[in-house]
Design a protein around this motif. Structure first.
Motif, PDB file in Angstrom:
ATOM      1  N   GLY A   1      34.671  -7.366 -13.919  1.00  0.00           N
ATOM      2  CA  GLY A   1      35.642  -8.437 -13.992  1.00  0.00           C
ATOM      3  C   GLY A   1      37.009  -7.948 -13.543  1.00  0.00           C
ATOM      4  O   GLY A   1      37.207  -6.762 -13.261  1.00  0.00           O
ATOM      5  N   GLN A   2      37.966  -8.869 -13.509  1.00  0.00           N
ATOM      6  CA  GLN A   2      39.295  -8.558 -13.019  1.00  0.00           C
ATOM      7  C   GLN A   2      40.166  -7.907 -14.093  1.00  0.00           C
ATOM      8  O   GLN A   2      41.232  -7.360 -13.790  1.00  0.00           O
ATOM      9  CB  GLN A   2      39.985  -9.828 -12.499  1.00  0.00           C
ATOM     10  N   GLY A   3      39.721  -7.959 -15.331  1.00  0.00           N
ATOM     11  CA  GLY A   3      40.469  -7.359 -16.424  1.00  0.00           C
ATOM     12  C   GLY A   3      41.314  -8.369 -17.167  1.00  0.00           C
ATOM     13  O   GLY A   3      41.821  -9.336 -16.595  1.00  0.00           O
ATOM     14  N   THR A   4      41.450  -8.154 -18.462  1.00  0.00           N
ATOM     15  CA  THR A   4      42.300  -9.002 -19.302  1.00  0.00           C
ATOM     16  C   THR A   4      43.118  -8.096 -20.218  1.00  0.00           C
ATOM     17  O   THR A   4      42.601  -7.134 -20.794  1.00  0.00           O
ATOM     18  CB  THR A   4      41.447 -10.010 -20.111  1.00  0.00           C
ATOM     19  N   GLN A   5      44.406  -8.384 -20.316  1.00  0.00           N
ATOM     20  CA  GLN A   5      45.333  -7.517 -21.054  1.00  0.00           C
ATOM     21  C   GLN A   5      45.276  -7.802 -22.548  1.00  0.00           C
ATOM     22  O   GLN A   5      45.405  -8.956 -22.979  1.00  0.00           O
ATOM     23  CB  GLN A   5      46.760  -7.726 -20.552  1.00  0.00           C
ATOM     24  N   VAL A   6      45.101  -6.739 -23.311  1.00  0.00           N
ATOM     25  CA  VAL A   6      45.197  -6.809 -24.767  1.00  0.00           C
ATOM     26  C   VAL A   6      46.354  -5.908 -25.184  1.00  0.00           C
ATOM     27  O   VAL A   6      46.372  -4.712 -24.864  1.00  0.00           O
ATOM     28  CB  VAL A   6      43.894  -6.342 -25.447  1.00  0.00           C
TER      29      VAL A   6
ATOM     30  N   MET B   1      25.164  -5.358 -20.423  1.00  0.00           N
ATOM     31  CA  MET B   1      26.495  -5.949 -20.332  1.00  0.00           C
ATOM     32  C   MET B   1      27.417  -5.120 -21.213  1.00  0.00           C
ATOM     33  O   MET B   1      26.964  -4.573 -22.240  1.00  0.00           O
ATOM     34  CB  MET B   1      26.492  -7.406 -20.798  1.00  0.00           C
ATOM     35  N   GLY B   2      28.676  -5.024 -20.834  1.00  0.00           N
ATOM     36  CA  GLY B   2      29.554  -4.178 -21.632  1.00  0.00           C
ATOM     37  C   GLY B   2      31.029  -4.412 -21.384  1.00  0.00           C
ATOM     38  O   GLY B   2      31.418  -5.201 -20.513  1.00  0.00           O
ATOM     39  N   TRP B   3      31.805  -3.744 -22.187  1.00  0.00           N
ATOM     40  CA  TRP B   3      33.267  -3.791 -22.087  1.00  0.00           C
ATOM     41  C   TRP B   3      33.808  -2.365 -21.962  1.00  0.00           C
ATOM     42  O   TRP B   3      33.352  -1.455 -22.669  1.00  0.00           O
ATOM     43  CB  TRP B   3      33.880  -4.464 -23.308  1.00  0.00           C
ATOM     44  N   TYR B   4      34.774  -2.197 -21.081  1.00  0.00           N
ATOM     45  CA  TYR B   4      35.486  -0.953 -20.890  1.00  0.00           C
ATOM     46  C   TYR B   4      36.974  -1.270 -20.991  1.00  0.00           C
ATOM     47  O   TYR B   4      37.373  -2.431 -20.897  1.00  0.00           O
ATOM     48  CB  TYR B   4      35.157  -0.348 -19.518  1.00  0.00           C
ATOM     49  N   ARG B   5      37.774  -0.236 -21.172  1.00  0.00           N
ATOM     50  CA  ARG B   5      39.216  -0.461 -21.220  1.00  0.00           C
ATOM     51  C   ARG B   5      39.950   0.683 -20.565  1.00  0.00           C
ATOM     52  O   ARG B   5      39.453   1.806 -20.494  1.00  0.00           O
ATOM     53  CB  ARG B   5      39.705  -0.649 -22.662  1.00  0.00           C
ATOM     54  N   GLN B   6      41.153   0.367 -20.093  1.00  0.00           N
ATOM     55  CA  GLN B   6      41.984   1.376 -19.463  1.00  0.00           C
ATOM     56  C   GLN B   6      43.419   1.180 -19.910  1.00  0.00           C
ATOM     57  O   GLN B   6      44.024   0.133 -19.648  1.00  0.00           O
ATOM     58  CB  GLN B   6      41.890   1.297 -17.944  1.00  0.00           C
ATOM     59  N   ALA B   7      43.936   2.202 -20.595  1.00  0.00           N
ATOM     60  CA  ALA B   7      45.322   2.187 -21.032  1.00  0.00           C
ATOM     61  C   ALA B   7      46.186   2.839 -19.945  1.00  0.00           C
ATOM     62  O   ALA B   7      45.689   3.618 -19.132  1.00  0.00           O
ATOM     63  CB  ALA B   7      45.458   2.941 -22.342  1.00  0.00           C
ATOM     64  N   PRO B   8      47.486   2.544 -19.939  1.00  0.00           N
ATOM     65  CA  PRO B   8      48.371   3.135 -18.918  1.00  0.00           C
ATOM     66  C   PRO B   8      48.299   4.651 -18.925  1.00  0.00           C
ATOM     67  O   PRO B   8      48.397   5.285 -19.980  1.00  0.00           O
ATOM     68  CB  PRO B   8      49.753   2.638 -19.340  1.00  0.00           C
ATOM     69  N   GLY B   9      48.101   5.234 -17.764  1.00  0.00           N
ATOM     70  CA  GLY B   9      48.056   6.684 -17.633  1.00  0.00           C
ATOM     71  C   GLY B   9      46.769   7.328 -18.091  1.00  0.00           C
ATOM     72  O   GLY B   9      46.672   8.561 -18.108  1.00  0.00           O
ATOM     73  N   LYS B  10      45.773   6.515 -18.450  1.00  0.00           N
ATOM     74  CA  LYS B  10      44.509   7.061 -18.930  1.00  0.00           C
ATOM     75  C   LYS B  10      43.349   6.577 -18.068  1.00  0.00           C
ATOM     76  O   LYS B  10      43.467   5.585 -17.348  1.00  0.00           O
ATOM     77  CB  LYS B  10      44.277   6.678 -20.390  1.00  0.00           C
ATOM     78  N   GLN B  11      42.225   7.274 -18.193  1.00  0.00           N
ATOM     79  CA  GLN B  11      41.042   6.864 -17.463  1.00  0.00           C
ATOM     80  C   GLN B  11      40.360   5.693 -18.167  1.00  0.00           C
ATOM     81  O   GLN B  11      40.523   5.495 -19.379  1.00  0.00           O
ATOM     82  CB  GLN B  11      40.067   8.035 -17.345  1.00  0.00           C
TER      83      GLN B  11
ATOM     84  N   THR C   1      45.648  -1.069 -27.299  1.00  0.00           N
ATOM     85  CA  THR C   1      46.331  -1.704 -26.171  1.00  0.00           C
ATOM     86  C   THR C   1      45.812  -1.158 -24.850  1.00  0.00           C
ATOM     87  O   THR C   1      45.792   0.053 -24.632  1.00  0.00           O
ATOM     88  CB  THR C   1      47.852  -1.463 -26.260  1.00  0.00           C
ATOM     89  N   ALA C   2      45.357  -2.062 -23.996  1.00  0.00           N
ATOM     90  CA  ALA C   2      44.763  -1.663 -22.722  1.00  0.00           C
ATOM     91  C   ALA C   2      44.380  -2.918 -21.942  1.00  0.00           C
ATOM     92  O   ALA C   2      44.399  -4.032 -22.483  1.00  0.00           O
ATOM     93  CB  ALA C   2      43.524  -0.803 -22.936  1.00  0.00           C
ATOM     94  N   VAL C   3      44.013  -2.701 -20.687  1.00  0.00           N
ATOM     95  CA  VAL C   3      43.347  -3.751 -19.927  1.00  0.00           C
ATOM     96  C   VAL C   3      41.851  -3.595 -20.184  1.00  0.00           C
ATOM     97  O   VAL C   3      41.301  -2.507 -20.014  1.00  0.00           O
ATOM     98  CB  VAL C   3      43.651  -3.646 -18.426  1.00  0.00           C
ATOM     99  N   TYR C   4      41.222  -4.683 -20.600  1.00  0.00           N
ATOM    100  CA  TYR C   4      39.799  -4.660 -20.922  1.00  0.00           C
ATOM    101  C   TYR C   4      39.010  -5.274 -19.763  1.00  0.00           C
ATOM    102  O   TYR C   4      39.320  -6.381 -19.297  1.00  0.00           O
ATOM    103  CB  TYR C   4      39.542  -5.436 -22.217  1.00  0.00           C
ATOM    104  N   TYR C   5      37.989  -4.540 -19.338  1.00  0.00           N
ATOM    105  CA  TYR C   5      37.165  -4.954 -18.207  1.00  0.00           C
ATOM    106  C   TYR C   5      35.737  -5.221 -18.664  1.00  0.00           C
ATOM    107  O   TYR C   5      35.143  -4.430 -19.403  1.00  0.00           O
ATOM    108  CB  TYR C   5      37.144  -3.869 -17.136  1.00  0.00           C
TER     109      TYR C   5
END
Length: 121
Positions: free
Chosen positions: A112-117, A34-44, A90-94
């Motif tokens: 998951g659908q993602g949650t904004q931090v 199980m894990g968490w990933y994140r995506q910031a605007p303009g980034k992978q 700051t990113a969307v965390y998945y």
């Protein structure tokens, strides 16, 4: 089907804390990583932290010492405790779960659908 429901994202000031949760439900035989990933605007999308079935953890260098991942196997839930938050967090965390739906099936990756931090003053 396997559903992942995330919660806990919010706007927080620098130096603050948040706790993310992700609960897996549906037709699940077993869960591996199980894990968490994140995506910031303009980034992978990037890895934040993972936890294996036996509790071994792995963290991105940028969050080591500030974030802590844990899981509750009885609830099929993974958590991410985030302390000393910085604007660059700051990113969307998945949420990501590697699970299999039947004893004879292969493991598959579910998101998951993602949650904004947002970390801002």
């Amino acid at each position: 089907q396997v559903q992942l429901v995330e919660s806990g994202g919010d706007l927080v000031q620098p130096g603050g804390s948040l706790r993310l949760s992700c609960a897996a439900s549906g037709n699940i035989f077993s869960i591996n990583d199980m894990g968490w990933y994140r995506q910031a605007p303009g980034k992978q999308r990037e890895l934040v932290a993972t936890v294996t079935g036996d509790g071994s953890t792995n963290y991105a260098d940028s969050v080591k010492g500030r974030f802590s991942i844990s899981r509750d196997n009885a609830k099929n839930t993974v958590y991410l405790q985030m302390n000393s938050l910085k604007p660059e967090d700051t990113a969307v965390y998945y949420c990501n779960v590697r699970a299999r739906r039947w004893s004879w099936s292969r493991f598959g990756d579910y998101w998951g659908q993602g949650t904004q931090v947002t970390v801002s003053s």
